[in-house]
Design a protein around this motif. Structure first.
Motif, PDB file in Angstrom:
ATOM      1  N   LEU A  14       0.831  -1.201   0.000  1.00  0.00           N
ATOM      2  CA  LEU A  14       0.000   0.000   0.000  1.00  0.00           C
ATOM      3  C   LEU A  14       0.871   1.258   0.000  1.00  0.00           C
ATOM      4  O   LEU A  14       0.586   2.224  -0.710  1.00  0.00           O
ATOM      5  CB  LEU A  14      -0.925  -0.015   1.211  1.00  0.00           C
ATOM      6  N   GLY A  15       1.960   1.236   0.762  1.00  0.00           N
ATOM      7  CA  GLY A  15       2.875   2.367   0.803  1.00  0.00           C
ATOM      8  C   GLY A  15       3.583   2.616  -0.517  1.00  0.00           C
ATOM      9  O   GLY A  15       3.975   3.747  -0.812  1.00  0.00           O
ATOM     10  N   GLN A  16       3.728   1.579  -1.312  1.00  0.00           N
ATOM     11  CA  GLN A  16       4.404   1.702  -2.600  1.00  0.00           C
ATOM     12  C   GLN A  16       3.446   1.992  -3.753  1.00  0.00           C
ATOM     13  O   GLN A  16       3.883   2.220  -4.875  1.00  0.00           O
ATOM     14  CB  GLN A  16       5.164   0.410  -2.915  1.00  0.00           C
ATOM     15  N   LEU A  17       2.153   2.000  -3.467  1.00  0.00           N
ATOM     16  CA  LEU A  17       1.155   2.184  -4.510  1.00  0.00           C
ATOM     17  C   LEU A  17       1.237   3.597  -5.081  1.00  0.00           C
ATOM     18  O   LEU A  17       1.090   4.587  -4.369  1.00  0.00           O
ATOM     19  CB  LEU A  17      -0.239   1.922  -3.937  1.00  0.00           C
ATOM     20  N   ARG A  18       1.524   3.684  -6.347  1.00  0.00           N
ATOM     21  CA  ARG A  18       1.651   4.964  -7.054  1.00  0.00           C
ATOM     22  C   ARG A  18       1.052   4.824  -8.442  1.00  0.00           C
ATOM     23  O   ARG A  18       1.073   3.751  -9.032  1.00  0.00           O
ATOM     24  CB  ARG A  18       3.131   5.343  -7.247  1.00  0.00           C
ATOM     25  N   PRO A  19       0.532   5.917  -8.987  1.00  0.00           N
ATOM     26  CA  PRO A  19       0.066   5.861 -10.376  1.00  0.00           C
ATOM     27  C   PRO A  19       1.234   5.533 -11.311  1.00  0.00           C
ATOM     28  O   PRO A  19       2.360   5.968 -11.086  1.00  0.00           O
ATOM     29  CB  PRO A  19      -0.443   7.276 -10.651  1.00  0.00           C
ATOM     30  N   ASP A  20       0.955   4.741 -12.304  1.00  0.00           N
ATOM     31  CA  ASP A  20       1.946   4.394 -13.319  1.00  0.00           C
ATOM     32  C   ASP A  20       1.492   5.042 -14.618  1.00  0.00           C
ATOM     33  O   ASP A  20       0.568   4.566 -15.269  1.00  0.00           O
ATOM     34  CB  ASP A  20       2.026   2.872 -13.459  1.00  0.00           C
ATOM     35  N   TRP A  21       2.116   6.155 -14.958  1.00  0.00           N
ATOM     36  CA  TRP A  21       1.660   6.931 -16.108  1.00  0.00           C
ATOM     37  C   TRP A  21       1.891   6.201 -17.427  1.00  0.00           C
ATOM     38  O   TRP A  21       1.208   6.484 -18.412  1.00  0.00           O
ATOM     39  CB  TRP A  21       2.314   8.306 -16.117  1.00  0.00           C
ATOM     40  N   SER A  22       2.809   5.248 -17.451  1.00  0.00           N
ATOM     41  CA  SER A  22       3.013   4.489 -18.683  1.00  0.00           C
ATOM     42  C   SER A  22       1.977   3.369 -18.834  1.00  0.00           C
ATOM     43  O   SER A  22       1.755   2.877 -19.938  1.00  0.00           O
ATOM     44  CB  SER A  22       4.426   3.902 -18.727  1.00  0.00           C
ATOM     45  N   ASN A  23       1.347   2.976 -17.715  1.00  0.00           N
ATOM     46  CA  ASN A  23       0.313   1.949 -17.739  1.00  0.00           C
ATOM     47  C   ASN A  23      -0.699   2.282 -16.638  1.00  0.00           C
ATOM     48  O   ASN A  23      -0.666   1.685 -15.566  1.00  0.00           O
ATOM     49  CB  ASN A  23       0.934   0.568 -17.522  1.00  0.00           C
ATOM     50  N   PRO A  24      -1.619   3.221 -16.896  1.00  0.00           N
ATOM     51  CA  PRO A  24      -2.553   3.667 -15.862  1.00  0.00           C
ATOM     52  C   PRO A  24      -3.404   2.552 -15.251  1.00  0.00           C
ATOM     53  O   PRO A  24      -3.757   2.625 -14.084  1.00  0.00           O
ATOM     54  CB  PRO A  24      -3.442   4.673 -16.594  1.00  0.00           C
ATOM     55  N   GLU A  25      -3.691   1.511 -16.013  1.00  0.00           N
ATOM     56  CA  GLU A  25      -4.505   0.409 -15.488  1.00  0.00           C
ATOM     57  C   GLU A  25      -3.791  -0.349 -14.375  1.00  0.00           C
ATOM     58  O   GLU A  25      -4.435  -0.949 -13.517  1.00  0.00           O
ATOM     59  CB  GLU A  25      -4.888  -0.548 -16.611  1.00  0.00           C
ATOM     60  N   ARG A  26      -2.480  -0.341 -14.386  1.00  0.00           N
ATOM     61  CA  ARG A  26      -1.702  -1.080 -13.389  1.00  0.00           C
ATOM     62  C   ARG A  26      -2.027  -0.607 -11.970  1.00  0.00           C
ATOM     63  O   ARG A  26      -2.127  -1.410 -11.043  1.00  0.00           O
ATOM     64  CB  ARG A  26      -0.207  -0.953 -13.667  1.00  0.00           C
ATOM     65  N   ARG A  31      -4.310  -1.848  -6.822  1.00  0.00           N
ATOM     66  CA  ARG A  31      -5.218  -1.439  -5.749  1.00  0.00           C
ATOM     67  C   ARG A  31      -6.269  -2.521  -5.494  1.00  0.00           C
ATOM     68  O   ARG A  31      -6.569  -2.857  -4.345  1.00  0.00           O
ATOM     69  CB  ARG A  31      -5.898  -0.126  -6.115  1.00  0.00           C
ATOM     70  N   SER A  32      -6.801  -3.100  -6.552  1.00  0.00           N
ATOM     71  CA  SER A  32      -7.793  -4.166  -6.410  1.00  0.00           C
ATOM     72  C   SER A  32      -7.186  -5.399  -5.753  1.00  0.00           C
ATOM     73  O   SER A  32      -7.842  -6.068  -4.948  1.00  0.00           O
ATOM     74  CB  SER A  32      -8.373  -4.536  -7.775  1.00  0.00           C
ATOM     75  N   GLU A  33      -5.954  -5.710  -6.088  1.00  0.00           N
ATOM     76  CA  GLU A  33      -5.272  -6.852  -5.485  1.00  0.00           C
ATOM     77  C   GLU A  33      -5.078  -6.636  -3.985  1.00  0.00           C
ATOM     78  O   GLU A  33      -5.302  -7.550  -3.180  1.00  0.00           O
ATOM     79  CB  GLU A  33      -3.918  -7.068  -6.164  1.00  0.00           C
ATOM     80  N   ILE A  34      -4.699  -5.436  -3.590  1.00  0.00           N
ATOM     81  CA  ILE A  34      -4.530  -5.121  -2.173  1.00  0.00           C
ATOM     82  C   ILE A  34      -5.877  -5.223  -1.455  1.00  0.00           C
ATOM     83  O   ILE A  34      -5.976  -5.800  -0.360  1.00  0.00           O
ATOM     84  CB  ILE A  34      -3.897  -3.726  -1.989  1.00  0.00           C
ATOM     85  N   GLU A  35      -6.921  -4.688  -2.063  1.00  0.00           N
ATOM     86  CA  GLU A  35      -8.255  -4.771  -1.464  1.00  0.00           C
ATOM     87  C   GLU A  35      -8.678  -6.227  -1.287  1.00  0.00           C
ATOM     88  O   GLU A  35      -9.206  -6.619  -0.236  1.00  0.00           O
ATOM     89  CB  GLU A  35      -9.262  -4.043  -2.344  1.00  0.00           C
ATOM     90  N   ARG A  36      -8.452  -7.044  -2.297  1.00  0.00           N
ATOM     91  CA  ARG A  36      -8.801  -8.464  -2.237  1.00  0.00           C
ATOM     92  C   ARG A  36      -8.041  -9.161  -1.106  1.00  0.00           C
ATOM     93  O   ARG A  36      -8.617  -9.934  -0.335  1.00  0.00           O
ATOM     94  CB  ARG A  36      -8.501  -9.115  -3.597  1.00  0.00           C
TER      95      ARG A  36
END
Length: 48
Positions: A14-26, A31-36
């Motif tokens: 969660l602390g490393q979660l950042r937008p990836d501008w080269s692959n926005p879906e990532r 985020r969904s994986e962390i929630e799961r």
């Protein structure tokens, strides 16, 4: 794996979660994986 290392791993991810501008879906996939994982852990702890 016991809950403590799992919680630490989720917190780290969660602390490393950042937008990836080269692959926005990532970002949303991660985020969904962390929630799961949090939901699985909560269910596991409820059943103990």
């Amino acid at each position: 794996m016991s809950p403590t290392p799992r919680i630490a791993d989720i917190a780290r991810r969660l602390g490393q979660l950042r937008p990836d501008w080269s692959n926005p879906e990532r970002y949303f996939e991660n985020r969904s994986e962390i929630e799961r994982d949090l939901r699985r852990l909560a269910k596991h702890l409820e059943n103990q």
